[in-house]
Scaffold this motif. Structure first.
Motif, mmCIF file in Angstrom:
data_model
loop_
_atom_site.group_PDB
_atom_site.id
_atom_site.type_symbol
_atom_site.label_atom_id
_atom_site.label_comp_id
_atom_site.label_asym_id
_atom_site.label_seq_id
_atom_site.Cartn_x
_atom_site.Cartn_y
_atom_site.Cartn_z
ATOM 1 N N LYS A 90 4.868 10.778 -7.414
ATOM 2 C CA LYS A 90 6.408 11.255 -7.308
ATOM 3 C C LYS A 90 7.323 10.210 -7.439
ATOM 4 C CE LYS A 90 5.609 14.580 -3.519
ATOM 5 N NZ LYS A 90 5.910 15.015 -2.153
ATOM 6 N N ASN A 91 6.751 8.926 -7.658
ATOM 7 C CA ASN A 91 7.854 7.785 -7.951
ATOM 8 C C ASN A 91 7.473 7.196 -9.209
ATOM 9 O OD1 ASN A 91 10.159 6.107 -7.058
ATOM 10 N ND2 ASN A 91 8.609 4.291 -6.921
ATOM 11 N N PHE A 92 6.916 8.073 -10.217
ATOM 12 C CA PHE A 92 6.788 7.799 -11.507
ATOM 13 C C PHE A 92 5.613 6.806 -11.756
ATOM 14 C CE2 PHE A 92 10.951 9.442 -11.515
ATOM 15 C CZ PHE A 92 10.854 10.201 -12.475
ATOM 16 N N TYR A 93 4.964 6.689 -10.764
ATOM 17 C CA TYR A 93 3.590 5.723 -10.639
ATOM 18 C C TYR A 93 4.256 4.247 -10.684
ATOM 19 C CZ TYR A 93 0.917 9.749 -11.590
ATOM 20 O OH TYR A 93 0.504 11.173 -11.919
ATOM 21 N N VAL A 94 5.180 4.143 -9.834
ATOM 22 C CA VAL A 94 5.683 2.791 -9.557
ATOM 23 C C VAL A 94 5.875 2.512 -8.033
ATOM 24 C CG1 VAL A 94 8.047 1.338 -9.738
ATOM 25 C CG2 VAL A 94 7.306 2.889 -11.502
ATOM 26 N N SER A 95 5.335 1.529 -7.617
ATOM 27 C CA SER A 95 5.087 1.194 -6.178
ATOM 28 C C SER A 95 6.355 0.992 -5.507
ATOM 29 C CB SER A 95 4.314 -0.232 -5.825
ATOM 30 O OG SER A 95 4.352 -0.425 -4.502
ATOM 31 N N PRO A 96 7.117 1.614 -4.627
ATOM 32 C CA PRO A 96 8.298 1.683 -4.120
ATOM 33 C C PRO A 96 8.906 0.535 -3.524
ATOM 34 C CG PRO A 96 7.162 3.372 -2.928
ATOM 35 C CD PRO A 96 5.881 2.667 -4.077
ATOM 36 N N GLU A 97 7.925 -0.222 -2.803
ATOM 37 C CA GLU A 97 8.125 -1.510 -2.199
ATOM 38 C C GLU A 97 8.450 -2.522 -3.146
ATOM 39 O OE1 GLU A 97 6.525 -2.553 1.917
ATOM 40 O OE2 GLU A 97 5.473 -0.649 1.693
ATOM 41 N N ASP A 98 7.568 -2.853 -3.936
ATOM 42 C CA ASP A 98 7.652 -3.960 -4.790
ATOM 43 C C ASP A 98 8.067 -3.629 -6.161
ATOM 44 O OD1 ASP A 98 5.394 -2.733 -5.566
ATOM 45 O OD2 ASP A 98 4.103 -4.548 -5.079
ATOM 46 N N ASP A 99 8.202 -2.384 -6.591
ATOM 47 C CA ASP A 99 8.571 -1.804 -8.089
ATOM 48 C C ASP A 99 7.644 -2.087 -9.040
ATOM 49 O OD1 ASP A 99 10.847 -0.286 -8.718
ATOM 50 O OD2 ASP A 99 11.786 -1.963 -9.812
ATOM 51 N N TYR A 100 6.218 -2.389 -8.755
ATOM 52 C CA TYR A 100 5.106 -2.650 -9.462
ATOM 53 C C TYR A 100 4.904 -1.405 -10.566
ATOM 54 C CZ TYR A 100 0.639 -3.838 -11.338
ATOM 55 O OH TYR A 100 -0.494 -4.147 -12.450
ATOM 56 N N HIS A 101 4.924 -1.333 -11.699
ATOM 57 C CA HIS A 101 4.814 -0.401 -12.614
ATOM 58 C C HIS A 101 3.144 -0.236 -12.803
ATOM 59 C CE1 HIS A 101 8.859 -0.360 -13.104
ATOM 60 N NE2 HIS A 101 8.931 0.454 -13.904
ATOM 61 N N VAL A 102 2.547 0.745 -12.307
ATOM 62 C CA VAL A 102 1.311 0.898 -12.402
ATOM 63 C C VAL A 102 0.889 1.318 -13.649
ATOM 64 C CG1 VAL A 102 -1.002 1.974 -11.436
ATOM 65 C CG2 VAL A 102 0.896 1.578 -9.636
ATOM 66 N N ARG A 103 -0.460 0.901 -14.299
ATOM 67 C CA ARG A 103 -0.783 1.282 -15.613
ATOM 68 C C ARG A 103 -0.995 2.918 -15.514
ATOM 69 N NH1 ARG A 103 -5.245 -3.142 -17.745
ATOM 70 N NH2 ARG A 103 -3.617 -4.929 -17.974
ATOM 71 N N ILE A 104 -0.561 3.496 -16.575
ATOM 72 C CA ILE A 104 -0.724 5.059 -16.491
ATOM 73 C C ILE A 104 -1.143 5.149 -18.088
ATOM 74 C CG2 ILE A 104 0.723 5.776 -14.545
ATOM 75 C CD1 ILE A 104 2.741 6.423 -16.636
ATOM 76 N N ILE A 141 0.898 -1.234 -0.044
ATOM 77 C CA ILE A 141 -0.072 0.163 0.090
ATOM 78 C C ILE A 141 0.783 1.206 -0.142
ATOM 79 C CG2 ILE A 141 -1.585 1.369 1.167
ATOM 80 C CD1 ILE A 141 -2.651 -1.396 2.522
ATOM 81 N N VAL A 142 0.677 2.223 -0.837
ATOM 82 C CA VAL A 142 1.190 3.307 -1.126
ATOM 83 C C VAL A 142 0.407 4.599 -1.131
ATOM 84 C CG1 VAL A 142 1.650 2.968 -3.691
ATOM 85 C CG2 VAL A 142 3.313 4.582 -2.161
ATOM 86 N N GLU A 143 0.693 5.675 -0.700
ATOM 87 C CA GLU A 143 -0.011 7.040 -0.938
ATOM 88 C C GLU A 143 -0.107 7.433 -2.356
ATOM 89 O OE1 GLU A 143 1.828 9.866 1.705
ATOM 90 O OE2 GLU A 143 0.222 9.520 3.398
#
Length: 286
Positions: A43-57, A35-37
């Motif tokens: 700010k992290n280019f829509y990438v989950s910082p903990e698991d490096d998951y690239h969210v669809r944008i 879970i991430v804010e």
């Protein structure tokens, strides 16, 4: 006994009409449960910082990533689809188009624009999966073709960002014609010696993969992206064989020679410009 929802001396005392829910979109939960804010995610280019998951944008976010200071000029912004086949299934095609436009604020499944990227001109065509699954219809093909024409006329490198479920069935053969149309335009781009970079994102499937998505001078992808023609289930049923682990992921395709490299989203702008410099024999920028 007083019902729990009527008690005031203990427990919940706030009237129902005064309660406020947590705003939607404040948090994002990745498929691995991290879970991430939403603000931190952006700010992290829509990438989950903990698991490096690239969210669809979509195109909006990719333009922010690639164009300097998010400054660009959109090309053919008002181009919209017609319904020459008068297609209707559970809904009229015209109604689907209106609903998609209202929901997304987009005119169709691709946006094209020109602007500066690391100080140099770049034409970008970026697809939006939120518009009817990023499906490729006549407008998508026409906007990509016009963007390539602009690249040729102005001698500007072209970047295609694919994110698509494939050809748009509501346009039938007209949709399939876009495969040949865009491929022919890319051949003209190659004849003009203008660089073409293809970026495959999650998902890149169907006719998109069978045409422009795999025709780049450099073919790249984001980590973990689904890339293929037919879906894994269809391939398995057709071949009658068990599929290898990670089949149709960007990592699998790179290992088998279909991609040149995979890039984290935060490095995309730098990497794409470096490869354009290499193709054009320009000094490497730091």
């Amino acid at each position: 006994m007083t019902a729990w929802f009527k008690r005031t001396e203990k427990g919940i005392q706030t009237a129902t009409e005064e309660k406020k829910d947590t705003p939607k979109g404040l948090w994002y939960k990745s498929p691995t449960g991290k879970i991430v804010e939403s603000e931190e995610l952006a700010k992290n280019f829509y990438v989950s910082p903990e698991d490096d998951y690239h969210v669809r944008i979509g195109s909006k976010e990719y333009f922010q990533i690639f164009f300097d200071d998010n400054k660009f000029r959109e090309l053919d912004a008002k181009l919209t689809s017609k319904d020459p086949l008068k297609f209707e299934d559970t809904k009229k095609y015209t109604d689907r188009l209106k609903a998609a436009e209202k929901k997304t604020g987009l005119k169709d499944a691709v946006r094209t624009a020109v602007g500066k990227s690391l100080g140099k001109d770049l034409v970008i065509a970026a697809m939006d999966f939120s518009f009817i699954g990023g499906s490729m219809g006549s407008v998508v093909g026409e906007k990509i073709a016009r963007a390539i024409d602009y690249s040729i006329k102005k001698k500007i490198p072209f970047l295609m960002i694919s994110k698509s479920g494939g050809a748009r069935m509501m346009e039938a053969a007209l949709s399939l014609m876009q495969l040949a149309k865009t491929s022919a335009k890319l051949a003209q781009l190659a004849e003009a010696n203008i660089p073409y970079i293809s970026l495959c994102t999650d998902p890149t499937t169907g006719g998109t993969t069978a045409s422009y998505a795999m025709l780049g001078d450099i073919n790249i992808a984001e980590p973990g992206a689904l890339i293929g023609f037919a879906g894994p289930r269809v391939v398995k049923d057709t071949t009658g064989k068990e599929l290898p682990e990670g089949f149709q992921t960007s990592e699998f395709l790179k290992e088998h020679g279909f991609l040149d490299f995979i890039s984290h989203r935060r490095d995309l702008k730098k990497k794409v410009n470096q490869y354009i410099d290499l193709i054009q024999n320009n000094p490497i920028r730091k």
